[in-house]
Scaffold this active site. Structure first.
Site, PDB file in Angstrom:
ATOM      1  CD  GLU A 177      -3.011  -1.046   2.248  1.00 38.90           C
ATOM      2  OE1 GLU A 177      -2.791  -0.344   3.247  1.00 38.90           O
ATOM      3  OE2 GLU A 177      -4.051  -1.691   2.088  1.00 38.90           O
ATOM      4  CG  HIS A 233      -9.095   6.496   1.702  1.00 39.98           C
ATOM      5  ND1 HIS A 233      -9.131   6.304   0.346  1.00 39.98           N
ATOM      6  CD2 HIS A 233      -8.481   5.405   2.213  1.00 39.98           C
ATOM      7  CE1 HIS A 233      -8.572   5.142   0.060  1.00 39.98           C
ATOM      8  NE2 HIS A 233      -8.166   4.579   1.176  1.00 39.98           N
ATOM      9  NE  ARG A 249      -4.515   5.655   3.018  1.00 34.20           N
ATOM     10  CZ  ARG A 249      -5.105   4.851   3.857  1.00 34.20           C
ATOM     11  NH1 ARG A 249      -5.562   5.316   4.988  1.00 34.20           N
ATOM     12  NH2 ARG A 249      -5.265   3.586   3.569  1.00 34.20           N
ATOM     13  CG  HIS A 251      -9.814   6.828   5.748  1.00 37.92           C
ATOM     14  ND1 HIS A 251     -10.864   5.937   5.635  1.00 37.92           N
ATOM     15  CD2 HIS A 251      -8.686   6.072   5.788  1.00 37.92           C
ATOM     16  CE1 HIS A 251     -10.382   4.700   5.613  1.00 37.92           C
ATOM     17  NE2 HIS A 251      -9.062   4.760   5.717  1.00 37.92           N
ATOM     18  NE  ARG A 288      -4.491   5.503   8.845  1.00 39.10           N
ATOM     19  CZ  ARG A 288      -5.248   4.549   8.288  1.00 39.10           C
ATOM     20  NH1 ARG A 288      -5.358   3.368   8.852  1.00 39.10           N
ATOM     21  NH2 ARG A 288      -5.917   4.777   7.181  1.00 39.10           N
TER      22      ARG A 288
HETATM   23  C1  LIG Z   1     -13.674   2.085   5.385  1.00 41.16           C
HETATM   24  C2  LIG Z   1     -12.477   1.942   6.255  1.00 41.16           C
HETATM   25  C3  LIG Z   1     -11.416   1.143   5.847  1.00 41.16           C
HETATM   26  C4  LIG Z   1     -10.280   1.019   6.668  1.00 41.16           C
HETATM   27  N1  LIG Z   1      -9.271   0.186   6.273  1.00 41.16           N
HETATM   28  C5  LIG Z   1      -8.217  -0.013   7.118  1.00 41.16           C
HETATM   29  C6  LIG Z   1      -7.199  -0.958   6.799  1.00 41.16           C
HETATM   30  O1  LIG Z   1      -7.256  -1.626   5.776  1.00 41.16           O
HETATM   31  N2  LIG Z   1      -6.176  -1.109   7.667  1.00 41.16           N
HETATM   32  C7  LIG Z   1      -6.073  -0.399   8.835  1.00 41.16           C
HETATM   33  O2  LIG Z   1      -5.105  -0.586   9.589  1.00 41.16           O
HETATM   34  N3  LIG Z   1      -7.031   0.494   9.155  1.00 41.16           N
HETATM   35  C8  LIG Z   1      -8.097   0.692   8.336  1.00 41.16           C
HETATM   36  N4  LIG Z   1      -9.070   1.583   8.683  1.00 41.16           N
HETATM   37  C9  LIG Z   1      -8.994   2.234   9.988  1.00 41.16           C
HETATM   38  C10 LIG Z   1      -9.366   1.205  11.063  1.00 41.16           C
HETATM   39  O3  LIG Z   1     -10.420   0.403  10.587  1.00 41.16           O
HETATM   40  C11 LIG Z   1      -9.805   1.894  12.330  1.00 41.16           C
HETATM   41  O4  LIG Z   1      -8.873   2.861  12.712  1.00 41.16           O
HETATM   42  C12 LIG Z   1      -9.921   0.857  13.449  1.00 41.16           C
HETATM   43  O5  LIG Z   1     -10.764  -0.195  13.049  1.00 41.16           O
HETATM   44  C13 LIG Z   1     -10.450   1.512  14.693  1.00 41.16           C
HETATM   45  O6  LIG Z   1     -10.703   0.512  15.634  1.00 41.16           O
HETATM   46  P1  LIG Z   1     -11.260   0.928  17.041  1.00 41.16           P
HETATM   47  O7  LIG Z   1     -11.422  -0.320  17.814  1.00 41.16           O
HETATM   48  O8  LIG Z   1     -10.429   1.999  17.593  1.00 41.16           O
HETATM   49  O9  LIG Z   1     -12.679   1.600  16.728  1.00 41.16           O
HETATM   50  P2  LIG Z   1     -13.949   1.075  15.937  1.00 41.16           P
HETATM   51  O10 LIG Z   1     -13.688  -0.185  15.233  1.00 41.16           O
HETATM   52  O11 LIG Z   1     -14.487   2.192  15.143  1.00 41.16           O
HETATM   53  O12 LIG Z   1     -14.965   0.764  17.111  1.00 41.16           O
HETATM   54  C14 LIG Z   1     -15.473   1.803  17.905  1.00 41.16           C
HETATM   55  C15 LIG Z   1     -16.542   1.238  18.798  1.00 41.16           C
HETATM   56  O13 LIG Z   1     -16.902   2.178  19.779  1.00 41.16           O
HETATM   57  C16 LIG Z   1     -18.310   2.272  19.874  1.00 41.16           C
HETATM   58  N5  LIG Z   1     -18.664   3.586  20.404  1.00 41.16           N
HETATM   59  C17 LIG Z   1     -18.392   4.812  19.890  1.00 41.16           C
HETATM   60  N6  LIG Z   1     -18.870   5.770  20.689  1.00 41.16           N
HETATM   61  C18 LIG Z   1     -19.440   5.150  21.749  1.00 41.16           C
HETATM   62  C19 LIG Z   1     -20.115   5.590  22.914  1.00 41.16           C
HETATM   63  N7  LIG Z   1     -20.348   6.876  23.160  1.00 41.16           N
HETATM   64  N8  LIG Z   1     -20.566   4.659  23.780  1.00 41.16           N
HETATM   65  C20 LIG Z   1     -20.407   3.321  23.556  1.00 41.16           C
HETATM   66  N9  LIG Z   1     -19.781   2.858  22.442  1.00 41.16           N
HETATM   67  C21 LIG Z   1     -19.307   3.756  21.572  1.00 41.16           C
HETATM   68  C22 LIG Z   1     -18.784   2.001  18.475  1.00 41.16           C
HETATM   69  O14 LIG Z   1     -20.149   1.684  18.435  1.00 41.16           O
HETATM   70  C23 LIG Z   1     -17.830   0.873  18.088  1.00 41.16           C
HETATM   71  O15 LIG Z   1     -18.281  -0.341  18.619  1.00 41.16           O
HETATM   72  C24 LIG Z   1     -10.208   1.728   7.880  1.00 41.16           C
HETATM   73  C25 LIG Z   1     -11.270   2.534   8.278  1.00 41.16           C
HETATM   74  C26 LIG Z   1     -12.402   2.639   7.479  1.00 41.16           C
HETATM   75  C27 LIG Z   1     -13.539   3.496   7.927  1.00 41.16           C
END
Ligand SMILES: Cc1cc2nc3c(=O)[nH]c(=O)nc-3n(C[C@H](O)[C@H](O)[C@H](O)COP(=O)(O)OP(=O)(O)OC[C@H]3O[C@@H](n4cnc5c(N)ncnc54)[C@H](O)[C@@H]3O)c2cc1C
Length: 534
Positions: free
Chosen positions: A118, A241, A287, A348, A383
């Site tokens: 990537e 993105h 990016r 993104h 990032r």
């Molecule tokens: C379309 C897309 C593609 C991506 N592709 C990649 C990739 O290929 N590789 C990579 O490394 N990263 C990628 N990313 C980034 C990566 O997916 C995210 O940074 C990562 O998944 C974040 O994980 P997390 O556990 O921090 O949060 P999330 O997976 O977003 O989970 C957050 C959680 O918190 C909960 N929440 C939020 N607010 C509250 C609240 N007030 N009370 C209770 N619960 C709450 C939500 O409901 C959810 O369950 C991508 C992101 C997107 C959007």
């Protein structure tokens, strides 16, 4: 009467960071996970490209670290970078042990993987599960968490604010005691008390009009931590993105960077492959460079989208390698094996967030943060693709180790946290206030605090957010809480913090580009931007 719950560990969020952490600490104590919609509603579930880790014989920790540091434009913390890349292989092993399936190399041994490449990576090092890597990870972690006897998962429970010792009227240094949580079914705000609290609430893409993020990404954890007095860092660095599908009906659908990694070429609608004019790595440039290049081309041509062309690759390969993207494009009448895909940039990833140390702890004691909500020092000003899933794992793991080690010394502090005061709040009969303010914020953030910024635009945004904040605060305390109102309040707080940080950084670096200060200024700005509630 509202309910009270007690856990050793409270986890807010059920994406990769929250679930991975919960599974580790559940071996040592009781765990409550609150998540504001259904458990799989997360950015994790949408991640396509994959997860970066040094797995190939021709790769090294030094190379991965160097690529990360180059992308981060002088603001990465080298000790954090080193820690994260070195923990990569162990994290992949942990995920595969839990049952995650990454695509194997063709004809390779069982432990050798098909590694993607990537933008910004000098080597092939992206493990993936076709183009739905996040879904695979979420599937595995969620199934394990649901089956664990010491984990209670509360769906449709939205964290409102953190419980702190200060709020409970206790003397001594402040520390986290859990959270107030709105139960979507009853409309009550309950107390979830815990000895240790982890914020894993993800990012804040919804603060912008166009975003690749799911609806949950309203920056709740960042806003909660800020209100509780924790320090946040680098909120100005928002990654756009470069390639979201452009179609009136395709809400937030991302065309993974891996498409360019496998040869996809960006072209104007007139067919010009323009990236060679912007960077020596052409379509594989970092990016921010690609997003700005598209923004410039769009402003020049007046077009609404550019094209991403992968038609020169074997159609069967494209269908196999990108089944989700292929199928989704077909739904909108675009066959990527025969015609280029219309794309636009979209917000993104939030590089900034709750500042943590190497153990994942914020400067509010017993409040940890992991995943996109956190600012650990890994990403700096930009990032590197696919480093975020890895970072979420490494810091969830570090926070879990610290939490487990500390648990025995922490008292159970039941009994003294005040119940949520509803006061004279009444039902809202004006939902329009929420939708109007929400739209307004997202639009001016896109226009004034987007890919290309200027002092004047930032000042305009500042005036608007100050005014809106006043209105929202007044409204917030007068009507009964709903998830939309909680999100609006948080979105406004995060918008304000992004603007504040962007105004302070009078230079251009990484993801922050200001036409009035187009150069990088290491003499004055080679440091993190820190914000804390006065
Ligand atoms: C379309 C897309 C593609 C991506 N592709 C990649 C990739 O290929 N590789 C990579 O490394 N990263 C990628 N990313 C980034 C990566 O997916 C995210 O940074 C990562 O998944 C974040 O994980 P997390 O556990 O921090 O949060 P999330 O997976 O977003 O989970 C957050 C959680 O918190 C909960 N929440 C939020 N607010 C509250 C609240 N007030 N009370 C209770 N619960 C709450 C939500 O409901 C959810 O369950 C991508 C992101 C997107 C959007």
């Amino acid at each position: 009467m509202s309910d009270r719950f007690h856990f050793d560990f409270l986890v807010m969020g059920s994406g990769i960071a929250g679930l991975f952490y919960a599974l580790r600490v559940a071996e040592h104590g009781s765990v409550g996970i609150v998540t504001k919609k259904l458990a799989a509603d997360s950015a994790t579930n949408w991640a396509q490209g994959g997860i970066a880790a040094v797995m190939a014989a021709d790769d090294s920790f030094e190379d991965h670290a160097r690529d990360t540091l180059v992308a981060g434009a002088g603001l990465c913390h080298p000790d954090v970078v080193e820690r994260v890349v070195e923990r990569g292989p162990a994290m992949i092993e942990a995920l595969t042990k839990l049952g995650a399936d990454f695509d194997p190399a063709a004809g390779g041994s069982p432990r050798s993987y098909d590694l993607g490449r990537e933008g910004g990576h000098s080597r092939r090092r992206i493990l993936h599960h076709r183009d739905a890597t996040g879904q695979e990870i979420e599937r595995v972690l969620l199934a394990r968490a649901r089956a664990h006897p010491r984990i209670d998962l509360f769906e449709n429970h939205c964290g409102v604010d953190l419980l702190t010792a200060r709020k409970a009227g206790r003397a001594g240094p402040d520390h986290a005691l859990g959270a107030y949580v709105l139960d979507g079914a009853t409309g009550q705000v309950d107390r979830f008390e815990a000895r240790i609290t982890l914020l894993a609430t993800g990012g804040a893409g919804k603060v912008y009009l166009y975003t690749s993020n799911p609806d949950i990404a309203s920056g709740d954890g960042m806003a909660m931590a800020w209100r509780a007095g924790a320090t946040l860092a680098n909120m100005e660095f928002v990654q756009f993105h470069p390639t979201c599908l452009f179609h009136p009906k395709a809400k937030s659908f991302l065309i993974s960077e891996a498409v360019r990694g496998e040869g996809g070429i960006l072209r104007t609608q007139a067919g010009d492959a323009f990236m060679a004019r912007y960077h020596e790595m052409k379509d594989l440039a970092p990016r921010d460079v690609v997003a700005r290049a598209i923004d410039t081309e769009l402003k020049k041509s007046g077009d609404e989208w550019v094209l991403l062309d992968i038609t020169h690759r074997d159609p069967e390969y494209v269908r196999q390698r990108f089944p989700t993207i292929h199928a989704r494009c077909l739904e909108f009448g675009i066959d990527p094996t025969r015609e280029p895909i219309p794309v636009v940039p979209a917000a993104h990833y939030s590089c900034g967030g709750v500042r943590t140390d190497l153990r994942g702890e914020s400067d509010l004691a017993n409040l940890f943060a992991a995943g996109e909500v956190a600012c650990t020092g890994l990403h700096g000003a930009n990032r590197l693709a696919s480093n975020s899933l890895l970072e979420a794992l490494v810091f969830a793991d570090a926070a879990a180790s610290e939490g487990i080690a500390r648990l025995a010394d922490l008292p159970r502090e039941a009994g003294s946290v005040p119940a949520w005061e509803e006061g004279d709040a009444t039902e809202s009969h004006e939902a329009v206030v929420i939708t109007q303010n929400w739209d307004e914020i997202r639009r001016f953030m896109w226009n004034y605090v987007g890919i290309v910024r200027s002092d004047k635009r930032l000042a305009r945004a500042r005036r608007r957010i100050d005014l809106l904040q006043e209105e929202i605060t007044e409204y917030y305390w007068n009507v009964k809480l709903t998830p939309s109102l909680i999100e609006l309040r948080n979105l406004a707080a995060v918008a304000q913090l992004v603007i504040e940080c962007a105004q302070r950084r009078k230079e251009s670096r990484g993801l922050h580009y200001n036409v009035d200060h187009p150069e990088r200024d290491d003499a004055r700005f080679a440091t993190d931007t820190l914000v804390r509630r006065p």
